[in-house]
Design an enzyme around this catalytic site. Structure first.
Site, PDB file in Angstrom:
ATOM      1  CG  ASP A 101      82.323  31.123  52.809  1.00  0.00           C
ATOM      2  OD1 ASP A 101      81.673  31.996  52.206  1.00  0.00           O
ATOM      3  OD2 ASP A 101      82.133  30.833  54.005  1.00  0.00           O
ATOM      4  CD  GLU A 141      80.488  25.096  57.873  1.00  0.00           C
ATOM      5  OE1 GLU A 141      81.440  25.830  57.600  1.00  0.00           O
ATOM      6  OE2 GLU A 141      79.298  25.495  57.898  1.00  0.00           O
ATOM      7  CD  GLU A 195      79.416  28.713  52.622  1.00  0.00           C
ATOM      8  OE1 GLU A 195      79.286  29.140  53.780  1.00  0.00           O
ATOM      9  OE2 GLU A 195      79.876  27.570  52.367  1.00  0.00           O
ATOM     10  CG  HIS A 245      76.683  28.634  58.840  1.00  0.00           C
ATOM     11  ND1 HIS A 245      76.498  29.115  60.117  1.00  0.00           N
ATOM     12  CD2 HIS A 245      77.924  29.016  58.467  1.00  0.00           C
ATOM     13  CE1 HIS A 245      77.575  29.783  60.500  1.00  0.00           C
ATOM     14  NE2 HIS A 245      78.444  29.737  59.528  1.00  0.00           N
TER      15      HIS A 245
END
Length: 390
Positions: free
Chosen positions: A214, A336, A240, A316
């Site tokens: 990310d 997640e 990400e 998310h």
């Protein structure tokens, strides 16, 4: 059943907070703050809780973690009057009422976050009324259990990173996500530091574990294009948010190279925003957050749209509202999961606010068929560690 009251509370964490070191995670402020604790601008230490009361004695619970004071004001002043006296089962009508009433100022951002928190509470209320878990209302179970990925590997000293990655592997996770600590202001040397992070984790977990990374909106398109060839050897499942959310063209260009799958959407809103991303062929993975995107009512529409494009959805954040939409969608392969740790960024605060959050076993979580609604309650005793604004 009629809605009799809508109560909002902002809960502001006042307990111990772990300081965020420089290079904890890249973010959009790096380009203008030059690393002076820039990630603190994206901490979520205040949340808004929404409770919808009915004449049947049932209470629906929703929440949001963006701009809680402004979100609370939006709910209290603009959304609450639309809800009092309404039947919560008219959830689509109520969503359209809220959306159109705030359209001049609330199509995205805080306005939509407010609608999301209310909508989640309405779905929780409907589940309790029907004596069914929310995912049953959304279509039922599509998987025996939900695979989750450990989302906690921030930029840290490499010896500590090794220990944490090994711990998640030992706990049975088949996927985990790392945050990059360096971006454009750090130049070529920073690129190599990012690669050191990736190499360290990959050496620990091997090739049998999915690894994601990310950049949290902290890179420019030029920097991301330079990084892509360096990332290829590590076989990332996705990269990400490499660029800022408004740069749809940048996402499309990065995806077009086919070097590393591109994920995003955490900061996008409603089915209309995702229609544009999908039609632009800009993402390999969609990552809306249910308590930002417009609630469960919008999440299910985006899930259906994404399925028609064969683009998987991995929401998310953890939390029950996301787990329920994942359980009910074949197009959502996993979710997640934020492990329970001391408070730092604030993503982990749901462990300190709610009871009922599931914990993984061998890298998977399950939802109880016998628990109605979302399955969460507010831990009022734990809220004594927060400052409450009503």
């Amino acid at each position: 059943m009629k809605i009799t009251e809508v109560r909002t509370r902002v809960v502001q964490w006042e307990g111990k907070t772990t300081p965020l070191p420089p290079h904890f995670c890249t973010n959009p402020m790096d380009l203008v703050m030059f690393r002076e604790a820039s990630m603190e601008n994206f901490a979520f230490h205040g949340w808004v809780l929404v409770e919808i009361f009915t004449d049947a004695g049932l209470v629906g619970l929703g929440n949001a973690a963006l701009s809680p004071l402004v979100t609370k004001a939006c709910i209290d002043n603009y959304l609450r009057p639309l809800l009092i006296g309404a039947d919560p089962w008219d959830v689509e009508y109520l969503w359209q009422q809220m959306y159109r009433r705030t359209m001049a100022f609330g199509r995205t951002g805080v306005g939509m976050v407010a609608i999301s928190a209310v909508d989640i509470a309405l779905w929780d209320l409907m589940g309790k009324s029907a004596k069914q878990p929310v995912y049953r209302l959304l279509g039922g179970r599509t998987k025996k259990r939900i695979p989750v990925y450990a989302s906690r590997l921030y930029s840290m000293p490499l010896n500590e990173l090794r220990v944490e990655a090994q711990r998640y592997k030992d706990q049975g996770y088949k996927a985990m996500k790392l945050r990059f600590g360096w971006g454009p202001v750090d130049g070529a040397e920073g690129m190599q530091r990012n690669i050191e992070l990736l190499r360290t984790v990959r050496e620990v977990v091997g090739d049998g574990v999915d690894l994601m990374a990310d950049a949290y909106m902290g890179w420019t398109l030029d920097y991301a294009k330079r990084m892509l060839p360096l990332l290829e050897p590590f076989h990332l499942r996705w990269l990400e948010e490499p660029v800022i959310p408004d740069d749809t063209r940048g996402y499309k260009e990065l995806k077009s190279y086919g070097r590393v799958p591109i994920a995003g959407g955490e900061h996008e809103f409603t089915v209309f925003g995702f229609r544009e991303l999908l039609e632009a062929n800009a993402l390999d993975y969609i990552q809306f957050d249910t308590n930002r995107v417009g609630g469960i009512s919008q999440a299910r529409k985006i899930l259906a749209l994404a399925e028609s494009f064969q683009v998987p959805v991995v929401p998310h954040a953890g939390q029950m509202h996301n787990y329920h939409v994942v359980m009910a969608s074949l197009n959502s392969p996993m979710a997640e999961f934020f492990p329970q740790v001391d408070v730092e960024v604030g993503n982990e605060l749901f462990w300190y606010i709610f009871d009922g959050e599931p914990t993984p076993v061998d890298g998977c979580i399950d939802l109880d068929d016998n628990v109605a609604g979302l399955g969460l309650t507010v831990n009022e005793e734990s809220l004594k560690r927060f400052r409450i604004i009503e």
